[in-house]
Design a protein around this motif. Structure first.
Motif, short mmCIF file in Angstrom:
data_model
loop_
_atom_site.label_atom_id
_atom_site.label_comp_id
_atom_site.label_asym_id
_atom_site.label_seq_id
_atom_site.Cartn_x
_atom_site.Cartn_y
_atom_site.Cartn_z
N GLY A 1 0.83 -1.21 0.00
CA GLY A 1 0.00 0.00 0.00
C GLY A 1 0.86 1.26 0.00
O GLY A 1 0.56 2.24 -0.69
N GLN A 2 1.97 1.19 0.76
CA GLN A 2 2.88 2.35 0.78
C GLN A 2 3.57 2.50 -0.57
O GLN A 2 3.71 3.62 -1.07
CB GLN A 2 3.91 2.17 1.90
CG GLN A 2 3.29 2.30 3.29
CD GLN A 2 4.24 1.89 4.40
OE1 GLN A 2 5.15 1.07 4.19
NE2 GLN A 2 4.02 2.41 5.60
N GLN A 3 3.99 1.38 -1.17
CA GLN A 3 4.63 1.47 -2.49
C GLN A 3 3.68 2.09 -3.51
O GLN A 3 4.06 2.90 -4.33
CB GLN A 3 5.06 0.08 -2.97
CG GLN A 3 6.23 -0.48 -2.19
CD GLN A 3 6.71 -1.79 -2.78
OE1 GLN A 3 7.08 -1.88 -3.94
NE2 GLN A 3 6.71 -2.83 -1.97
N GLN A 4 2.41 1.67 -3.42
CA GLN A 4 1.46 2.22 -4.39
C GLN A 4 1.23 3.70 -4.15
O GLN A 4 1.06 4.48 -5.09
CB GLN A 4 0.13 1.44 -4.36
CG GLN A 4 -0.81 1.78 -5.48
CD GLN A 4 -0.19 1.59 -6.86
OE1 GLN A 4 0.75 2.29 -7.24
NE2 GLN A 4 -0.72 0.65 -7.62
N ARG A 5 1.28 4.13 -2.88
CA ARG A 5 1.13 5.56 -2.60
C ARG A 5 2.34 6.34 -3.13
O ARG A 5 2.19 7.47 -3.59
CB ARG A 5 0.90 5.81 -1.11
CG ARG A 5 -0.52 5.39 -0.70
CD ARG A 5 -0.85 5.83 0.70
NE ARG A 5 -0.30 4.94 1.70
CZ ARG A 5 0.07 5.32 2.93
NH1 ARG A 5 -0.03 6.58 3.31
NH2 ARG A 5 0.55 4.44 3.79
N VAL A 6 3.52 5.73 -3.10
CA VAL A 6 4.69 6.36 -3.73
C VAL A 6 4.44 6.47 -5.24
O VAL A 6 4.72 7.49 -5.87
CB VAL A 6 6.00 5.58 -3.46
CG1 VAL A 6 7.17 6.18 -4.25
CG2 VAL A 6 6.32 5.56 -1.97
N GLY A 7 3.86 5.40 -5.82
CA GLY A 7 3.52 5.41 -7.25
C GLY A 7 2.58 6.56 -7.58
O GLY A 7 2.72 7.22 -8.62
N ILE A 8 1.63 6.81 -6.70
CA ILE A 8 0.68 7.92 -6.92
C ILE A 8 1.41 9.26 -6.77
O ILE A 8 1.21 10.18 -7.58
CB ILE A 8 -0.52 7.81 -5.95
CG1 ILE A 8 -1.33 6.54 -6.27
CG2 ILE A 8 -1.39 9.05 -6.04
CD1 ILE A 8 -2.45 6.25 -5.28
N ALA A 9 2.27 9.37 -5.74
CA ALA A 9 3.04 10.61 -5.55
C ALA A 9 3.89 10.90 -6.80
O ALA A 9 3.98 12.05 -7.25
CB ALA A 9 3.93 10.50 -4.31
N ARG A 10 4.47 9.84 -7.35
CA ARG A 10 5.29 10.01 -8.56
C ARG A 10 4.44 10.53 -9.72
O ARG A 10 4.86 11.41 -10.47
CB ARG A 10 5.91 8.66 -8.93
CG ARG A 10 6.70 8.67 -10.22
CD ARG A 10 7.30 7.32 -10.51
NE ARG A 10 6.27 6.29 -10.59
CZ ARG A 10 6.51 5.00 -10.78
NH1 ARG A 10 7.75 4.59 -10.88
NH2 ARG A 10 5.54 4.13 -10.85
N ALA A 11 3.23 10.00 -9.84
CA ALA A 11 2.36 10.43 -10.96
C ALA A 11 1.93 11.89 -10.77
O ALA A 11 1.98 12.67 -11.72
CB ALA A 11 1.14 9.52 -11.06
N ILE A 12 1.54 12.27 -9.56
CA ILE A 12 1.03 13.65 -9.40
C ILE A 12 2.16 14.69 -9.37
O ILE A 12 1.91 15.86 -9.64
CB ILE A 12 0.11 13.81 -8.15
CG1 ILE A 12 0.84 13.43 -6.86
CG2 ILE A 12 -1.18 13.03 -8.31
CD1 ILE A 12 -0.01 13.66 -5.60
N ALA A 13 3.39 14.25 -9.08
CA ALA A 13 4.51 15.19 -9.08
C ALA A 13 4.69 15.85 -10.44
O ALA A 13 5.15 16.98 -10.54
CB ALA A 13 5.81 14.46 -8.69
N MET A 14 4.31 15.14 -11.48
CA MET A 14 4.48 15.66 -12.84
C MET A 14 3.36 16.64 -13.22
O MET A 14 3.32 17.15 -14.32
CB MET A 14 4.51 14.50 -13.85
CG MET A 14 5.57 13.47 -13.56
SD MET A 14 7.21 14.14 -13.74
CE MET A 14 7.33 14.17 -15.52
#
Ligand code: ADP
Length: 246
Positions: free
Chosen positions: A146-159
């Motif tokens: 779940g934490q890895q996926q939240r990092v994945g989301i953070a990576r997507a919204i950073a752009m």
């Protein structure tokens, strides 16, 4: 923000998407549901050109593309489209040898050409948004799914993409970790982000979607508000699918 007209996709002789017509306004959430193999992931991957549609038209923001068999896509169009869309994958796709914050910084440095200091501070802000500021220096193997996926989301919204694409973002997670990811997605929807989500989480779809699309065998067989699709559907295929998943 997104429009598809008579979009088709074939793999060899197999027609996977047949005449897809779709429209999504800015700030709205579209949820795609349907049985396995119905073409949901392929449809999502066509939006950022991870798959090239065989025929039809697609508009993302002011970028308009027309596809026909044999036409080669221009690199500049692919780049433009990738900059406007952010994708969250089922399997997170984080770099294993980079920390959480470095994973979020990656696109900012390589694609947006931001400097390191600026990228780090923006990446930290994104990690804060998904509730993971204190895990910034952790490596993916030190994080739960779940934490890895939240990092994945953070990576997507950073752009800062115009359109966020989610491909079954919770289906690899243990059931007790699904909620934390869905909560982050709900917060993004409430912020007015434009989102396309492929999911089997029907309650999430009912709570968050402006429009639900039901796909079967490469076609959109039904579309409407969650209430129309989940409660009032008269379509036999939709009803059969919903009775299996809920
Ligand atoms: P869903 O996401 O609804 O499960 P998919 O879009 O993954 O459906 O797949 C739709 C159909 O397309 C399936 O029959 C699948 O086997 C086929 N398919 C998907 N990707 C490829 C590919 N790269 N090559 C050949 N067939 C594919």
């Amino acid at each position: 923000m997104l429009e598809m007209k008579k979009l088709k996709k074939s793999f060899g002789d197999i027609e996977v998407l047949r005449d897809i017509d779709l429209r999504l306004e800015k700030g709205k959430v579209l949820v795609i549901v349907g049985p396995s193999g119905s073409g949901k992931t392929t449809l999502l991957r066509c939006i950022n050109l991870l798959e090239t549609p065989t025929e039809g038209e697609m508009t993302v923001g002011d970028l308009q593309l027309t596809f026909s068999p044999g036409t080669k896509l221009r690199k500049i169009d692919i780049l433009e489209l990738r900059q406007r869309t952010g994708m969250v994958f089922q399997s997170y796709n984080l770099f294993p040898h980079r920390t959480a914050v470095e994973n979020v910084m990656e696109g900012l440095i390589t694609v947006k050409k931001a400097d390191k200091h600026e990228s780090r501070s923006l990446a930290m802000e994104m990690l804060r948004k998904v509730g993971l500021e204190e895990k910034a220096e952790a490596y993916p193997y030190q994080l739960s799914g779940g934490q890895q996926q939240r990092v994945g989301i953070a990576r997507a919204i950073a752009m800062d993409p115009d359109l966020l694409l989610f491909d079954e973002p919770t289906s690899a997670l243990d059931p007790e970790l699904v909620g934390e990811v869905l909560n982050v997605m709900k917060a993004l929807a409430a912020e007015g982000r434009t989102m396309v989500v492929v999911t089997h989480e029907m309650k999430f779809a009912a709570d968050v979607a402006d429009t639900v699309v039901f796909m079967d065998n490469g076609r959109i067989v039904e579309r409407g508000t969650p209430d129309e699709v989940f409660r009032q559907s008269a379509n036999e295929r939709t009803k059969a699918f919903l009775s299996r998943v809920s």
